[in-house]
Design an enzyme around this catalytic site. Sequence first.
Site, mmCIF file in Angstrom:
data_model
loop_
_atom_site.group_PDB
_atom_site.id
_atom_site.type_symbol
_atom_site.label_atom_id
_atom_site.label_comp_id
_atom_site.label_asym_id
_atom_site.label_seq_id
_atom_site.Cartn_x
_atom_site.Cartn_y
_atom_site.Cartn_z
ATOM 1 N N ASP A 42 0.565 -1.357 0.224
ATOM 2 C CA ASP A 42 -0.093 -0.158 0.368
ATOM 3 C C ASP A 42 1.030 1.729 0.311
ATOM 4 O OD1 ASP A 42 0.793 -0.644 2.182
ATOM 5 O OD2 ASP A 42 -1.009 0.251 3.474
ATOM 6 N N SER A 43 2.232 1.386 0.201
ATOM 7 C CA SER A 43 3.093 2.053 -0.245
ATOM 8 C C SER A 43 2.369 3.035 -1.946
ATOM 9 C CB SER A 43 4.779 1.697 0.048
ATOM 10 O OG SER A 43 5.029 0.673 -1.254
ATOM 11 N N ASP A 81 -0.830 -5.819 0.217
ATOM 12 C CA ASP A 81 -1.317 -5.570 1.549
ATOM 13 C C ASP A 81 -2.747 -5.528 1.415
ATOM 14 O OD1 ASP A 81 0.348 -4.859 3.666
ATOM 15 O OD2 ASP A 81 1.501 -3.382 2.242
ATOM 16 N N LYS A 111 -1.071 -9.450 2.879
ATOM 17 C CA LYS A 111 0.078 -8.538 4.582
ATOM 18 C C LYS A 111 -1.018 -8.161 5.142
ATOM 19 C CE LYS A 111 2.725 -5.766 3.689
ATOM 20 N NZ LYS A 111 3.243 -4.523 3.888
ATOM 21 N N GLU A 113 -0.883 -5.452 8.885
ATOM 22 C CA GLU A 113 0.020 -4.657 9.788
ATOM 23 C C GLU A 113 0.161 -5.144 11.737
ATOM 24 O OE1 GLU A 113 0.748 -0.453 9.460
ATOM 25 O OE2 GLU A 113 1.495 -1.417 6.722
ATOM 26 N N GLU A 180 9.442 -3.819 10.185
ATOM 27 C CA GLU A 180 10.121 -2.555 9.133
ATOM 28 C C GLU A 180 10.704 -1.895 10.662
ATOM 29 O OE1 GLU A 180 6.548 -0.833 7.154
ATOM 30 O OE2 GLU A 180 8.441 1.201 7.284
HETATM 31 O O1 KIV Z 1 3.695 -1.322 1.458
HETATM 32 C C1 KIV Z 1 4.935 -1.345 2.174
HETATM 33 O O2 KIV Z 1 5.553 -1.517 0.536
HETATM 34 C C2 KIV Z 1 5.216 -2.155 2.607
HETATM 35 C C3 KIV Z 1 6.040 -2.293 2.613
HETATM 36 C C4 KIV Z 1 7.814 -1.509 2.991
HETATM 37 C C5 KIV Z 1 6.990 -4.042 3.379
HETATM 38 O O3 KIV Z 1 4.187 -2.711 3.467
#
Ligand code: KIV
Length: 283
Positions: A42-43, A81, A111, A113, A180
Amino acid sequence: MSTTRMRKMKADGIPISMITAYDYPSARLAEQAGVDVILVGDSLGNVVLGYESTLPVTLDDMIYHTKAVTRAVSRPLVVTDLPFLTYHGTIDHTLTQVGRIMREGLGQAVKMEGGIEIAQTVDAIVKAGVPVMGHIGLTPQSVFQIGGYKVQGKTSAQAQKLLDDALALEQAGAFAIVVELVTDELSELLTRRLSIPTIGIGAGKHCDGQVLVFHDVLQYTADPVPKKFVKAYANLGDHIRDGIARYVQEVKARSFPAEEHSFHTDLELGQLYGHHRDESDKE
Ligand code: KIV
């Protein structure tokens, strides 16, 4: 690549390489470069969509970009994510969101968090047949609660909490955990205590694998912001800007397109100029 293969890589001491990708060409290039795992992170929000944080990224955004990435690759494992607040409601609601990523985005794993507080949800998703990667330490979706992008696990209470979180995720069935922005010492401890792989970002050299953001690795950005934990392996931003500037210059100078970029015909097109052809053209 599979989740079981990743666990075997940890056992055999083979480092796991992971990078983010958000579209077809970047995913293809990452696969060709030999990457093991692609994260549709989600970056996306920060590096592609121009948001200040990952919070505005929607489930539809993630599905759209996961589709492009999964169309592009066959070998790497693709992890998507789950965006902000899509897994904090009821389990039924969460499974519906995860189902959309898997069915519509053709995702392979998700993924999430968080630690102990999401362990029950992780357990339910894993039991539904979807592999889950955890993410602890600096968790960007909680950046306003954390109070900024700061190194985590520096006090013994924080370190204990992160160990408890990691063990809870492992117990819940997560197949790997992103760690992280934590100290080297803590990520070494986590890596030794867990039987599933740790994938570090800003977490030193002891993790079982490493992940970086595509645009950071390649400096594919107009406004680079230096980050201590990033190593840039190329400078695409400069190459792209220079390339486009030369194109603009040649368009203005009428030196592009040149003869070799042009197509010709033997047809006599003179009469087709009609009324629009002025006197000088006719001569
Ligand atoms: O969203 C993302 O790119 C991430 C990485 C920084 C691990 O979660």
